[in-house]
Scaffold this motif. Structure first.
Motif, PDB file in Angstrom:
ATOM      1  N   ILE A  40      26.038  18.009  -5.821  1.00  0.00           N
ATOM      2  CA  ILE A  40      26.368  16.924  -4.894  1.00  0.00           C
ATOM      3  C   ILE A  40      26.190  15.574  -5.582  1.00  0.00           C
ATOM      4  O   ILE A  40      27.005  14.662  -5.401  1.00  0.00           O
ATOM      5  CB  ILE A  40      25.522  17.030  -3.610  1.00  0.00           C
ATOM      6  N   LEU A  41      25.152  15.454  -6.390  1.00  0.00           N
ATOM      7  CA  LEU A  41      24.944  14.204  -7.136  1.00  0.00           C
ATOM      8  C   LEU A  41      26.072  13.942  -8.135  1.00  0.00           C
ATOM      9  O   LEU A  41      26.347  12.791  -8.471  1.00  0.00           O
ATOM     10  CB  LEU A  41      23.593  14.232  -7.854  1.00  0.00           C
ATOM     11  N   LEU A  42      26.731  14.996  -8.578  1.00  0.00           N
ATOM     12  CA  LEU A  42      27.884  14.852  -9.478  1.00  0.00           C
ATOM     13  C   LEU A  42      29.171  14.612  -8.687  1.00  0.00           C
ATOM     14  O   LEU A  42      30.264  14.707  -9.226  1.00  0.00           O
ATOM     15  CB  LEU A  42      28.030  16.086 -10.365  1.00  0.00           C
ATOM     16  N   ASP A  43      29.029  14.324  -7.409  1.00  0.00           N
ATOM     17  CA  ASP A  43      30.124  13.901  -6.537  1.00  0.00           C
ATOM     18  C   ASP A  43      31.068  15.024  -6.119  1.00  0.00           C
ATOM     19  O   ASP A  43      32.225  14.777  -5.813  1.00  0.00           O
ATOM     20  CB  ASP A  43      30.914  12.747  -7.168  1.00  0.00           C
ATOM     21  N   LEU A  44      30.579  16.263  -6.109  1.00  0.00           N
ATOM     22  CA  LEU A  44      31.360  17.347  -5.526  1.00  0.00           C
ATOM     23  C   LEU A  44      31.166  17.298  -4.012  1.00  0.00           C
ATOM     24  O   LEU A  44      30.139  16.819  -3.532  1.00  0.00           O
ATOM     25  CB  LEU A  44      30.929  18.697  -6.089  1.00  0.00           C
ATOM     26  N   ASP A  45      32.125  17.787  -3.267  1.00  0.00           N
ATOM     27  CA  ASP A  45      32.076  17.763  -1.812  1.00  0.00           C
ATOM     28  C   ASP A  45      30.887  18.582  -1.310  1.00  0.00           C
ATOM     29  O   ASP A  45      30.786  19.772  -1.612  1.00  0.00           O
ATOM     30  CB  ASP A  45      33.382  18.322  -1.245  1.00  0.00           C
ATOM     31  N   PRO A  46      29.971  17.958  -0.549  1.00  0.00           N
ATOM     32  CA  PRO A  46      28.763  18.662  -0.096  1.00  0.00           C
ATOM     33  C   PRO A  46      29.041  19.914   0.731  1.00  0.00           C
ATOM     34  O   PRO A  46      28.354  20.927   0.572  1.00  0.00           O
ATOM     35  CB  PRO A  46      28.031  17.615   0.747  1.00  0.00           C
ATOM     36  N   THR A  47      30.038  19.866   1.602  1.00  0.00           N
ATOM     37  CA  THR A  47      30.365  21.032   2.421  1.00  0.00           C
ATOM     38  C   THR A  47      30.834  22.179   1.552  1.00  0.00           C
ATOM     39  O   THR A  47      30.384  23.321   1.694  1.00  0.00           O
ATOM     40  CB  THR A  47      31.453  20.686   3.459  1.00  0.00           C
ATOM     41  N   LEU A  48      31.718  21.874   0.635  1.00  0.00           N
ATOM     42  CA  LEU A  48      32.253  22.906  -0.249  1.00  0.00           C
ATOM     43  C   LEU A  48      31.175  23.425  -1.193  1.00  0.00           C
ATOM     44  O   LEU A  48      31.113  24.626  -1.463  1.00  0.00           O
ATOM     45  CB  LEU A  48      33.445  22.344  -1.032  1.00  0.00           C
ATOM     46  N   VAL A  49      30.311  22.555  -1.663  1.00  0.00           N
ATOM     47  CA  VAL A  49      29.200  22.980  -2.519  1.00  0.00           C
ATOM     48  C   VAL A  49      28.304  23.961  -1.768  1.00  0.00           C
ATOM     49  O   VAL A  49      27.926  25.002  -2.308  1.00  0.00           O
ATOM     50  CB  VAL A  49      28.380  21.766  -3.023  1.00  0.00           C
ATOM     51  N   ALA A  50      27.974  23.639  -0.516  1.00  0.00           N
ATOM     52  CA  ALA A  50      27.116  24.527   0.277  1.00  0.00           C
ATOM     53  C   ALA A  50      27.777  25.886   0.478  1.00  0.00           C
ATOM     54  O   ALA A  50      27.125  26.925   0.349  1.00  0.00           O
ATOM     55  CB  ALA A  50      26.784  23.878   1.618  1.00  0.00           C
ATOM     56  N   ILE A  51      29.062  25.888   0.762  1.00  0.00           N
ATOM     57  CA  ILE A  51      29.778  27.153   0.986  1.00  0.00           C
ATOM     58  C   ILE A  51      29.835  27.981  -0.291  1.00  0.00           C
ATOM     59  O   ILE A  51      29.533  29.176  -0.289  1.00  0.00           O
ATOM     60  CB  ILE A  51      31.201  26.884   1.535  1.00  0.00           C
ATOM     61  N   VAL A  52      30.190  27.343  -1.385  1.00  0.00           N
ATOM     62  CA  VAL A  52      30.310  28.057  -2.665  1.00  0.00           C
ATOM     63  C   VAL A  52      28.941  28.554  -3.128  1.00  0.00           C
ATOM     64  O   VAL A  52      28.809  29.677  -3.621  1.00  0.00           O
ATOM     65  CB  VAL A  52      30.983  27.161  -3.734  1.00  0.00           C
ATOM     66  N   ALA A  53      27.900  27.742  -2.950  1.00  0.00           N
ATOM     67  CA  ALA A  53      26.548  28.158  -3.339  1.00  0.00           C
ATOM     68  C   ALA A  53      26.085  29.338  -2.487  1.00  0.00           C
ATOM     69  O   ALA A  53      25.468  30.275  -2.998  1.00  0.00           O
ATOM     70  CB  ALA A  53      25.579  26.987  -3.204  1.00  0.00           C
ATOM     71  N   PHE A  54      26.388  29.300  -1.197  1.00  0.00           N
ATOM     72  CA  PHE A  54      26.047  30.424  -0.324  1.00  0.00           C
ATOM     73  C   PHE A  54      26.710  31.702  -0.838  1.00  0.00           C
ATOM     74  O   PHE A  54      26.055  32.732  -0.993  1.00  0.00           O
ATOM     75  CB  PHE A  54      26.489  30.144   1.116  1.00  0.00           C
ATOM     76  N   VAL A  55      28.008  31.629  -1.083  1.00  0.00           N
ATOM     77  CA  VAL A  55      28.750  32.813  -1.550  1.00  0.00           C
ATOM     78  C   VAL A  55      28.171  33.304  -2.874  1.00  0.00           C
ATOM     79  O   VAL A  55      27.933  34.494  -3.067  1.00  0.00           O
ATOM     80  CB  VAL A  55      30.256  32.505  -1.673  1.00  0.00           C
TER      81      VAL A  55
END
Length: 161
Positions: A40-55
């Motif tokens: 997220i600090l590298l400016d990736l979309d927080p929602t998408l980061v959370a989803i991808v990290a969950f998966v």
């Protein structure tokens, strides 16, 4: 934001960053807490980061649960105890949590205490059903992914003004 918007964001920001999140989250003991904030600090979309990290974190757990009987047979063939039965370090902490709070507590505290992968193995080793482990692990990881993303965004907002 709908699925199409998420896919557009993925393409616009480059799938490589999200691939790194997916792989990083799949590594035992790295977990969501280490992967989500930097992404997220590298400016990736927080929602998408959370989803991808969950998966990324949940897929290996599914593999462990699905392969539980194979894991047991191989360990028994080598004369070793079932995973989760060794009384040292992370195993001991996980077993204490499981005895006190059951599978829900182990799943919810797993990312902090033992790593979710080991928490799932401990739960299975203590006789929890595969279904129970999958449900509680999925719920726990969803909460941790969303919570970590929200905390990171909140922290960035507080620091950034």
């Amino acid at each position: 934001m709908d699925v199409l918007d998420l896919l557009r964001d993925w393409a616009a920001q480059g799938a490589l960053g999200y691939l790194a999140v997916l792989i990083g989250a799949a590594v035992p003991w790295v977990e969501l807490l280490v992967v989500v904030p930097p992404a997220i600090l590298l400016d990736l979309d927080p929602t998408l980061v959370a989803i991808v990290a969950f998966v990324g974190n949940f897929l290996p757990v599914l593999g462990l649960v699905a392969g539980w009987s194979v894991i047991l047979r191989r360990r028994e063939a080598r004369g070793k105890a079932a995973p989760g039965s060794a009384e040292s370090g992370r195993y001991a902490r996980g077993r204490r949590v499981a005895r006190r709070y059951g599978v829900p507590g182990l799943a919810l505290l797993g990312p902090l205490l033992t790593g979710i992968h080991l928490a799932a193995l401990i739960a299975l080793g203590l006789g929890a059903s595969r279904r129970e482990v999958v449900i509680w692990t999925a719920g726990s990881l969803a909460l941790w992914a969303a919570g970590t993303a929200l905390a990171t965004v909140g922290g960035m907002t507080a620091v950034g003004g």
